[in-house]
Design an enzyme around this catalytic site. Structure first.
Site, PDB file in Angstrom:
ATOM      1  CB  SER A   9      -8.266   0.395   5.816  1.00 56.93           C
ATOM      2  OG  SER A   9      -9.031   1.562   5.732  1.00 56.93           O
TER       3      SER A   9
ATOM      4  CE  LYS B  19      -3.911   1.836   2.736  1.00 57.76           C
ATOM      5  NZ  LYS B  19      -4.778   1.573   3.909  1.00 57.76           N
TER       6      LYS B  19
ATOM      7  CB  SER C  83      -8.195   3.401   3.067  1.00 56.39           C
ATOM      8  OG  SER C  83      -7.317   2.805   4.004  1.00 56.39           O
TER       9      SER C  83
HETATM   10  N1  GLN Z   1     -12.987   3.696   6.609  1.00 54.15           N
HETATM   11  C1  GLN Z   1     -12.421   4.099   7.850  1.00 54.15           C
HETATM   12  C2  GLN Z   1     -12.072   5.558   7.811  1.00 54.15           C
HETATM   13  O1  GLN Z   1     -12.364   6.187   6.868  1.00 54.15           O
HETATM   14  C3  GLN Z   1     -11.235   3.255   8.171  1.00 54.15           C
HETATM   15  C4  GLN Z   1     -10.057   3.604   7.366  1.00 54.15           C
HETATM   16  C5  GLN Z   1      -8.870   2.758   7.704  1.00 54.15           C
HETATM   17  O2  GLN Z   1      -8.995   1.704   8.323  1.00 54.15           O
HETATM   18  N2  GLN Z   1      -7.721   3.264   7.350  1.00 54.15           N
HETATM   19  O3  GLN Z   1     -11.530   6.091   8.726  1.00 54.15           O
END
Ligand code: GLN
Length: 480
Positions: free
Chosen positions: A173, A74, A149
């Site tokens: 994420s 990532k 994400s």
């Molecule tokens: N979707 C969640 C957020 O927007 C989690 C994101 C993540 O785990 N990095 O914060």
């Protein structure tokens, strides 16, 4: 099967049987990227130069765990001299001068790193639509989001653009995109995997973990990346295990709790049916499944969306145009430079988080929001501890639906709601895995979540491996 469909352990077998060379494997994956990347758009940067250098070193590494295996990372994990953008204009041209510990560990294990994957900007989002550069498409249906994400990592694994990938998980994420893309995603116990070199979003919640085609690969990757790191003050010593020893089909006597309050929430009926059918299968092979009662997950979601933005507002203060990253050209004095850099460099969702977080931490509101959220956090952690006194694992859906359509959720609160089942896990710091359990009527993958106590990765892997063998759907691949 195509080479690009193979798992880490299958590729390793073929290498040791002399049926494939690491060079052939790298070529097969590079060809696949060439063929499908236009449609899927998983990668922000492909790193073939690095891959070639790593291949050259193969002879020295061939006894190592990932020798010759193509991996994607990532784009929020630092790679020495290679762009690490966090999918943000702020870091569009940023090349870190060092490797994240996980990248070092991949290197040492002989991995061949193919590229850096797309994500929501600074990991804030649930669909990868918040990338400042482009959207990633779900390989099972290109009109759908891959989740987020870590959407680029999950899509790359599902599309055969790498053998496995690393993602990061602050509120879901790794698990939610794994669920949307029909692959396996593990968020380890907080502190099991070093965060050194991971660009910080919410430091008390962030964890790096594997996204893989099956459970065995997840155990293999954990063996590579887990372990104490003196460079990360929250890293835990003395808890690393050989995770592959849990790869056995045996859940007899394992106690699994099903939280009634989670299943009573309103969510997709097909997801619910598929998850409950998988529970029945586990029962048939001896798991002891019982309903348990837990705090409504919506409290965790509310606490998360105060704590995560609060930490983000502090972590992202460093992007001021002075030290590194973007610097606005449109400024006549230093204050204007700060303001314009942040205005031009951050996207809408990142700005929203910074504003929420700054507000929640500001004098007069701190007690009402941040302190209150921290108290809720303690209650949620206690709630998990209480259940794990009597149970080995907790089982829930990973996400309330299968992959959402692209551009279907413009209301941020609706998007936040897709994290309802995953966020409590980060709040409590416990490990959890999303493992595929079926498909809905549109042939989109469904995932279920196995949550363990702190350092319960082994039990999770054991139950997930059993389930994978029972369901026998892990060899199904997205057609592109
Ligand atoms: N979707 C969640 C957020 O927007 C989690 C994101 C993540 O785990 N990095 O914060």
């Amino acid at each position: 099967m195509n080479i690009y469909d193979l798992t880490i352990h299958e590729l390793k077998e073929k290498i040791s049987a002399g049926e494939l060379t690491p060079g052939e494997i790298k070529k097969a994956f590079a060809d696949r990227i060439n063929d499908v990347e236009d449609k899927v758009k998983s990668y922000i940067t492909v790193t073939y130069e690095l891959a070639e250098a790593q291949l050259k070193d193969y002879e020295n590494k061939k006894e190592k765990m990932l020798a010759g295996i193509p991996i994607a990372v990532k784009d929020n994990m630092s790679t020495d001299g290679i762009k690490t953008s966090c999918a943000s204009k702020m870091l569009e041209n940023y090349k870190p001068p060092y490797n994240a510990t996980v990248v070092e560990k991949l290197n040492e294990a002989g991995a061949v790193i193919l590229g850096k994957t797309n994500m929501d900007e600074f990991a804030m989002g649930s669909s990868t639509e918040n990338s400042a550069f482009f959207v990633t498409h779900n390989p099972w249906n290109l009109n759908h989001a891959p989740g987020g994400s870590s959407g680029g990592s999950a899509a790359a694994v599902a599309a055969g653009e790498c053998a496995a990938a690393l993602g990061s998980d602050t509120g879901g994420s790794i698990r939610q995109p794994a669920s949307y893309c029909g692959v396996v995603g593990l968020k380890p116990t907080y502190g099991m995997v070093s965060r050194y070199g991971l660009v910080a979003f919410a430091s008390s919640l962030d964890q790096i973990g594997p996204i893989t085609k099956d459970v065995e690969d997840s155990a293999i990757l954990m063996n590579v990346i887990a372990g104490h790191d003196p460079q990360d003050s929250t890293s835990i010593a003395g808890k690393k295990e050989d995770y592959t020893k849990y790869l056995k089909e045996d859940v007899s006597g394992m106690k699994i709790g099903i939280p009634e309050e989670y299943f009573n929430l309103e969510f997709d009926e097909e997801v619910k049916a598929s998850v409950l059918a998988a529970v029945e299968k586990l029962k048939e092979v001896g798991a002891e499944v019982e309903t348990v009662h837990m705090t409504d997950a919506s409290y965790a979601l509310a606490a998360y969306y105060v704590i995560a933005p609060a930490e983000a507002s502090s972590n992202l203060a460093r992007y001021d145009g002075v030290r590194y990253g973007l610097r606005s050209e449109h400024a006549s004095d230093v204050n204007e430079m700060f303001t314009n850099t942040r205005h031009e460099g951050f996207g809408e969702e990142v700005k929203r988080r910074i504003m929420i977080g700054t507000y929640a931490l500001s004098s007069g509101y701190y007690d009402a929001y941040y302190l209150k959220a921290q108290k809720v956090r303690t209650l949620i952690k206690d709630d998990f501890d209480r259940i794990f006194n009597d149970f080995d694992l907790i089982l829930t859906p990973t996400a309330p639906s299968t992959a959402i359509e692209l551009e279907s959720k413009s209301d941020p609160l609706e998007m936040y709601h897709t994290d309802i089942f995953t966020v409590p896990v980060n709040i409590a710091g416990v490990p959890a895995m999303s493992v595929p359990c079926g498909f809905d009527s549109s042939e989109m993958p469904i995932g279920l979540q196995l949550i363990g106590p702190h350092f319960g990765e082994g039990k999770i892997i054991q139950a997930a491996y059993t389930l994978e063998k029972l369901l026998n759907i892990n060899e199904k691949r997205a057609e592109l």
